[in-house]
Scaffold this active site. Structure first.
Site, PDB file in Angstrom:
ATOM      1  N   GLU A   1       0.849  -1.193   0.000  1.00 35.38           N
ATOM      2  CA  GLU A   1       0.000   0.000   0.000  1.00 35.38           C
ATOM      3  C   GLU A   1       0.887   1.246   0.000  1.00 35.38           C
ATOM      4  OE1 GLU A   1      -2.784   2.463   3.142  1.00 35.38           O
ATOM      5  OE2 GLU A   1      -2.746   0.280   3.321  1.00 35.38           O
TER       6      GLU A   1
ATOM      7  N   LYS B   1     -11.029  -1.602   6.366  1.00 35.76           N
ATOM      8  CA  LYS B   1      -9.840  -1.264   7.146  1.00 35.76           C
ATOM      9  C   LYS B   1     -10.326  -0.766   8.513  1.00 35.76           C
ATOM     10  CE  LYS B   1      -6.164   2.250   7.182  1.00 35.76           C
ATOM     11  NZ  LYS B   1      -5.333   3.119   6.322  1.00 35.76           N
TER      12      LYS B   1
ATOM     13  N   ARG C   1       0.413  10.377   0.381  1.00 35.13           N
ATOM     14  CA  ARG C   1       0.753  11.459   1.322  1.00 35.13           C
ATOM     15  C   ARG C   1       1.894  12.329   0.817  1.00 35.13           C
ATOM     16  NH1 ARG C   1       0.992   8.004   6.980  1.00 35.13           N
ATOM     17  NH2 ARG C   1      -0.939   6.824   6.641  1.00 35.13           N
TER      18      ARG C   1
ATOM     19  N   THR D   1      -4.564   6.098   1.803  1.00 33.53           N
ATOM     20  CA  THR D   1      -4.958   7.480   2.079  1.00 33.53           C
ATOM     21  C   THR D   1      -5.790   8.032   0.924  1.00 33.53           C
ATOM     22  OG1 THR D   1      -2.760   7.667   3.113  1.00 33.53           O
ATOM     23  CG2 THR D   1      -4.157   9.590   3.233  1.00 33.53           C
TER      24      THR D   1
END
Length: 207
Positions: free
Chosen positions: A40, A128, A44, A68
């Protein structure tokens, strides 16, 4: 991807922050060599989408995803870059619609029972759990297993090699997310052998 489930690819999904694009491919190769195929890459940093593209193009054994993910634009850009799964820290109806329409598996983030029920209502069973440690950890997930056995989770947030086995032992946990196999000093030194070793230890964390 052999399975449509992100949760079944590996016991641990590395959560990767790429600052230097040059690190993306060797870092991914080290993780894959250690047995962690699902990677993953979080959105960011400015290098994130290019990193996903590079890993998708140059590390065929990796299953690279985007983390994200917080907007429909993130979904579109990530899939265009080659992301094969999507992970969000939370969800809204608009974001969920975009992820559902993406054509790739996704894990929307939850931290409350109501959010889990709302996703189940929408036909989503894999999620998640974030931020895992701050939101109640293994005790919280264990409490959800009784009333909501159809929900499965990838807990992420504050998980360590010491706490990961406790999560993986839960029947409603498919895998955990973490970044401990990517210590900042190892990445800064481009010590990919150390990353591979830590990845191998993480891949060995079975139920």
């Amino acid at each position: 991807m052999a399975s449509d489930s992100v949760l079944d690819l590996a016991p641990v999904v590395p959560v990767v922050v790429i600052d230097d694009l040059a690190d993306a491919v060797p870092l991914a190769r080290a993780l894959v060599a250690g047995g962690l195929r699902a990677i993953e890459v979080t959105l960011r940093t400015p290098a994130a989408l290019d990193a996903i593209r590079a890993v998708a193009d140059e590390v065929p054994d990796a299953v690279v995803g985007a983390g994200t993910v917080i907007s429909a634009r993130n979904v579109e850009d990530s899939v265009a870059a080659g992301a094969r799964f999507l992970v969000s820290p939370g969800w809204t109806e608009a974001l969920l619609d975009a992820m559902k329409g993406s054509g790739v598996p996704f894990l929307p983030g939850v931290s409350t029972t109501s959010e889990v029920v709302a996703l189940l209502e929408r036909g989503v069973h894999e999620m998640k759990f974030f931020p895992a440690e701050a939101a109640g950890g293994t005790a919280y997930l264990k409490s959800l297993a009784g009333p909501l056995p159809q929900a499965r989770f990838c807990p992420t947030g504050g998980i360590t090699p010491a706490s990961a086995p406790g999560y993986l032992a839960l029947k409603n946990v498919g895998c955990v997310g973490g970044s401990w196999m990517l210590p900042a000093d190892a990445v800064a030194a481009k010590d990919w052998a150390r990353v591979e070793k830590l990845a191998r230890e993480a891949a060995g964390l079975r139920r």
